[in-house]
Design a protein around this motif. Structure first.
Motif, PDB file in Angstrom:
ATOM      1  N   ASP A 227       0.698  -1.524  -0.017  1.00  2.93           N
ATOM      2  CA  ASP A 227       0.157   0.328  -0.410  1.00  2.93           C
ATOM      3  C   ASP A 227       0.796   0.946  -0.016  1.00  2.93           C
ATOM      4  OD1 ASP A 227      -2.680  -2.118   0.147  1.00  2.93           O
ATOM      5  OD2 ASP A 227      -2.601  -1.456   1.951  1.00  2.93           O
ATOM      6  N   ALA A 228       2.051   1.300   0.705  1.00  2.00           N
ATOM      7  CA  ALA A 228       2.868   2.551   0.484  1.00  2.00           C
ATOM      8  C   ALA A 228       3.477   2.550  -1.266  1.00  2.00           C
ATOM      9  CB  ALA A 228       4.118   2.074   1.246  1.00  2.00           C
ATOM     10  N   GLY A 229       3.175   1.709  -1.735  1.00  2.00           N
ATOM     11  CA  GLY A 229       4.036   2.189  -2.590  1.00  2.00           C
ATOM     12  C   GLY A 229       4.865   2.227  -2.791  1.00  2.00           C
ATOM     13  N   GLY A 230       6.217   2.329  -2.314  1.00  2.48           N
ATOM     14  CA  GLY A 230       7.501   3.020  -2.101  1.00  2.48           C
ATOM     15  C   GLY A 230       8.021   3.738  -1.623  1.00  2.48           C
ATOM     16  N   ALA A 231       6.602   4.469  -0.830  1.00  5.80           N
ATOM     17  CA  ALA A 231       6.853   5.565  -0.028  1.00  5.80           C
ATOM     18  C   ALA A 231       7.294   5.122   1.331  1.00  5.80           C
ATOM     19  CB  ALA A 231       5.161   5.964   0.747  1.00  5.80           C
ATOM     20  N   ARG A 232       8.013   5.889   2.041  1.00  6.17           N
ATOM     21  CA  ARG A 232       8.866   5.811   3.580  1.00  6.17           C
ATOM     22  C   ARG A 232       7.315   4.629   4.238  1.00  6.17           C
ATOM     23  NH1 ARG A 232      10.059   9.810   7.342  1.00  6.17           N
ATOM     24  NH2 ARG A 232      10.738   8.402   8.960  1.00  6.17           N
ATOM     25  N   LEU A 233       7.528   4.294   4.908  1.00  7.53           N
ATOM     26  CA  LEU A 233       7.385   3.245   5.877  1.00  7.53           C
ATOM     27  C   LEU A 233       7.638   2.827   6.942  1.00  7.53           C
ATOM     28  CD1 LEU A 233       4.627   1.794   6.357  1.00  7.53           C
ATOM     29  CD2 LEU A 233       5.828   0.156   4.843  1.00  7.53           C
ATOM     30  N   ILE A 234       6.871   3.156   8.006  1.00  7.39           N
ATOM     31  CA  ILE A 234       6.924   3.544   9.327  1.00  7.39           C
ATOM     32  C   ILE A 234       6.023   2.837  10.662  1.00  7.39           C
ATOM     33  CG2 ILE A 234       7.687   4.337  11.914  1.00  7.39           C
ATOM     34  CD1 ILE A 234       8.325   7.432  10.143  1.00  7.39           C
ATOM     35  N   ILE A 235       6.653   1.312  10.592  1.00  4.66           N
ATOM     36  CA  ILE A 235       6.319   0.701  11.654  1.00  4.66           C
ATOM     37  C   ILE A 235       5.797   0.948  13.075  1.00  4.66           C
ATOM     38  CG2 ILE A 235       5.148  -2.013  12.074  1.00  4.66           C
ATOM     39  CD1 ILE A 235       5.390  -1.495   9.009  1.00  4.66           C
ATOM     40  N   ASP A 236       5.477   1.522  13.486  1.00  5.48           N
ATOM     41  CA  ASP A 236       5.234   2.051  14.806  1.00  5.48           C
ATOM     42  C   ASP A 236       4.720   0.804  15.988  1.00  5.48           C
ATOM     43  OD1 ASP A 236       4.726   2.813  17.805  1.00  5.48           O
ATOM     44  OD2 ASP A 236       4.035   4.833  16.451  1.00  5.48           O
ATOM     45  N   ILE A 237       5.679   0.242  17.039  1.00  2.00           N
ATOM     46  CA  ILE A 237       5.531  -0.970  17.835  1.00  2.00           C
ATOM     47  C   ILE A 237       5.644  -0.287  19.128  1.00  2.00           C
ATOM     48  CG2 ILE A 237       6.196  -2.838  16.008  1.00  2.00           C
ATOM     49  CD1 ILE A 237       8.954  -3.464  17.590  1.00  2.00           C
TER      50      ILE A 237
ATOM     51  N   GLU B 242      10.429   1.011   8.321  1.00  2.00           N
ATOM     52  CA  GLU B 242      11.707   1.332   9.301  1.00  2.00           C
ATOM     53  C   GLU B 242      10.603   1.561  10.725  1.00  2.00           C
ATOM     54  OE1 GLU B 242      12.571   5.747   9.234  1.00  2.00           O
ATOM     55  OE2 GLU B 242      12.637   5.519   6.929  1.00  2.00           O
ATOM     56  N   LEU B 243      11.668   1.732  11.491  1.00  4.91           N
ATOM     57  CA  LEU B 243      10.437   0.910  12.519  1.00  4.91           C
ATOM     58  C   LEU B 243      10.246   2.420  14.169  1.00  4.91           C
ATOM     59  CD1 LEU B 243      12.517  -3.126  13.638  1.00  4.91           C
ATOM     60  CD2 LEU B 243       9.891  -2.187  12.894  1.00  4.91           C
ATOM     61  N   ARG B 244       9.160   1.993  14.920  1.00  7.34           N
ATOM     62  CA  ARG B 244       9.590   3.263  15.852  1.00  7.34           C
ATOM     63  C   ARG B 244       8.736   2.421  17.148  1.00  7.34           C
ATOM     64  NH1 ARG B 244       5.069   7.048  14.906  1.00  7.34           N
ATOM     65  NH2 ARG B 244       6.754   8.313  13.335  1.00  7.34           N
ATOM     66  N   THR B 245       9.864   3.127  17.675  1.00  8.88           N
ATOM     67  CA  THR B 245       9.895   1.828  18.935  1.00  8.88           C
ATOM     68  C   THR B 245      10.283   2.187  20.372  1.00  8.88           C
ATOM     69  OG1 THR B 245      10.949  -0.674  20.480  1.00  8.88           O
ATOM     70  CG2 THR B 245      12.656   0.518  19.072  1.00  8.88           C
ATOM     71  N   GLY B 246       9.986   1.925  21.666  1.00  8.13           N
ATOM     72  CA  GLY B 246      10.153   2.001  23.102  1.00  8.13           C
ATOM     73  C   GLY B 246      10.677   1.634  23.548  1.00  8.13           C
TER      74      GLY B 246
ATOM     75  N   LEU C 115      10.979  -0.942  25.477  1.00 13.87           N
ATOM     76  CA  LEU C 115      11.018  -1.794  25.499  1.00 13.87           C
ATOM     77  C   LEU C 115      11.333  -3.302  25.285  1.00 13.87           C
ATOM     78  CD1 LEU C 115       9.424  -4.315  27.869  1.00 13.87           C
ATOM     79  CD2 LEU C 115       7.684  -4.149  26.641  1.00 13.87           C
ATOM     80  N   LEU C 116      11.081  -2.773  24.068  1.00 15.10           N
ATOM     81  CA  LEU C 116      12.069  -3.684  23.018  1.00 15.10           C
ATOM     82  C   LEU C 116      13.107  -3.201  21.730  1.00 15.10           C
ATOM     83  CD1 LEU C 116       8.113  -4.379  21.010  1.00 15.10           C
ATOM     84  CD2 LEU C 116       9.215  -5.995  23.139  1.00 15.10           C
ATOM     85  N   ALA C 117      13.617  -1.666  22.644  1.00 19.45           N
ATOM     86  CA  ALA C 117      14.456  -1.648  22.136  1.00 19.45           C
ATOM     87  C   ALA C 117      15.965  -2.605  22.184  1.00 19.45           C
ATOM     88  CB  ALA C 117      15.267   0.188  22.512  1.00 19.45           C
ATOM     89  N   PRO C 118      15.916  -3.192  23.105  1.00 17.34           N
ATOM     90  CA  PRO C 118      17.429  -4.227  23.561  1.00 17.34           C
ATOM     91  C   PRO C 118      17.279  -5.665  22.590  1.00 17.34           C
ATOM     92  CG  PRO C 118      16.330  -3.286  25.311  1.00 17.34           C
ATOM     93  CD  PRO C 118      15.050  -2.530  24.673  1.00 17.34           C
ATOM     94  N   LEU C 119      15.375  -6.294  22.006  1.00 16.17           N
ATOM     95  CA  LEU C 119      15.520  -6.952  21.864  1.00 16.17           C
ATOM     96  C   LEU C 119      15.838  -6.793  20.457  1.00 16.17           C
ATOM     97  CD1 LEU C 119      14.004  -9.988  21.513  1.00 16.17           C
ATOM     98  CD2 LEU C 119      12.169  -8.210  21.646  1.00 16.17           C
ATOM     99  N   LEU C 120      15.467  -5.656  20.101  1.00 17.54           N
ATOM    100  CA  LEU C 120      15.542  -4.928  18.556  1.00 17.54           C
ATOM    101  C   LEU C 120      16.885  -5.126  18.350  1.00 17.54           C
ATOM    102  CD1 LEU C 120      12.954  -2.923  17.349  1.00 17.54           C
ATOM    103  CD2 LEU C 120      13.349  -4.682  17.272  1.00 17.54           C
ATOM    104  N   GLU C 121      18.014  -4.536  19.134  1.00 19.49           N
ATOM    105  CA  GLU C 121      19.120  -4.046  19.049  1.00 19.49           C
ATOM    106  C   GLU C 121      20.087  -5.542  18.885  1.00 19.49           C
ATOM    107  OE1 GLU C 121      23.326  -1.762  20.554  1.00 19.49           O
ATOM    108  OE2 GLU C 121      20.914  -1.371  21.238  1.00 19.49           O
ATOM    109  N   VAL C 122      19.748  -6.591  20.176  1.00 20.26           N
ATOM    110  CA  VAL C 122      20.495  -8.133  20.076  1.00 20.26           C
ATOM    111  C   VAL C 122      19.613  -8.894  19.224  1.00 20.26           C
ATOM    112  CG1 VAL C 122      20.438 -10.223  21.595  1.00 20.26           C
ATOM    113  CG2 VAL C 122      19.888  -7.602  22.769  1.00 20.26           C
ATOM    114  N   SER C 123      19.058  -8.504  18.358  1.00 15.34           N
ATOM    115  CA  SER C 123      18.718  -9.353  17.009  1.00 15.34           C
ATOM    116  C   SER C 123      18.937  -9.175  16.204  1.00 15.34           C
ATOM    117  CB  SER C 123      16.857  -9.351  17.330  1.00 15.34           C
ATOM    118  OG  SER C 123      16.805  -8.673  16.445  1.00 15.34           O
TER     119      SER C 123
ATOM    120  N   HIS D 125      13.550   4.028  15.344  1.00 15.14           N
ATOM    121  CA  HIS D 125      13.689   5.792  15.825  1.00 15.14           C
ATOM    122  C   HIS D 125      13.546   5.067  17.329  1.00 15.14           C
ATOM    123  CE1 HIS D 125      13.646   7.337  12.158  1.00 15.14           C
ATOM    124  NE2 HIS D 125      12.948   6.425  11.562  1.00 15.14           N
ATOM    125  N   ARG D 126      13.946   5.476  18.451  1.00 13.08           N
ATOM    126  CA  ARG D 126      13.369   5.159  19.291  1.00 13.08           C
ATOM    127  C   ARG D 126      12.755   6.281  19.912  1.00 13.08           C
ATOM    128  NH1 ARG D 126      18.022   2.414  22.456  1.00 13.08           N
ATOM    129  NH2 ARG D 126      18.914   0.791  21.206  1.00 13.08           N
ATOM    130  N   ALA D 127      11.006   5.997  20.753  1.00 18.18           N
ATOM    131  CA  ALA D 127      10.293   7.227  20.652  1.00 18.18           C
ATOM    132  C   ALA D 127      10.350   7.798  21.954  1.00 18.18           C
ATOM    133  CB  ALA D 127       9.082   6.351  20.515  1.00 18.18           C
TER     134      ALA D 127
END
Length: 100
Positions: A43-53, A75-79, A81-89, A98-100
């Motif tokens: 649906d984004a059709g090539g536009a920038r897409l942010i998944i806010d978790i 791209e991801l937006r996270t708080g 809680l999940l930032a360390p998991l995304l980094e370790v993975s 992006h950290r909120a």
């Protein structure tokens, strides 16, 4: 029993498409999450897409796998809680986080 997971779509002030997920992502609903990601990329059709978790309170390996599969398109937006998991993975090495 499927764990509760909801999605909303919108746009950021810079015009990026934003898919916001709220709840928990585990093996009971990871397929729905993966499907939502695939649809959002299309649906984004090539536009920038942010998944806010920022409103995700639990993310298991099935949810991570769905994010890895789309890492080139999102791209991801996270708080905090999940930032360390995304980094370790290693996901932070593959996409912008992006950290909120």
């Amino acid at each position: 029993m499927t764990t509760e997971l909801t999605f909303t779509t919108g746009s950021a002030s810079d015009g990026a498409v934003v898919l916001t997920a709220a709840g928990e992502i585990d093996m009971s609903n990871a397929d729905a999450f993966a499907d939502a990601l695939v649809a959002a990329v299309a649906d984004a059709g090539g536009a920038r897409l942010i998944i806010d978790i920022t409103e995700i309170h639990y993310l298991d390996s099935a949810g991570l796998a769905a994010l890895f599969a789309q890492a080139d398109h999102i791209e991801l937006r996270t708080g905090p809680l999940l930032a360390p998991l995304l980094e370790v993975s290693g996901l932070t090495d593959l996409t912008t986080v992006h950290r909120a």
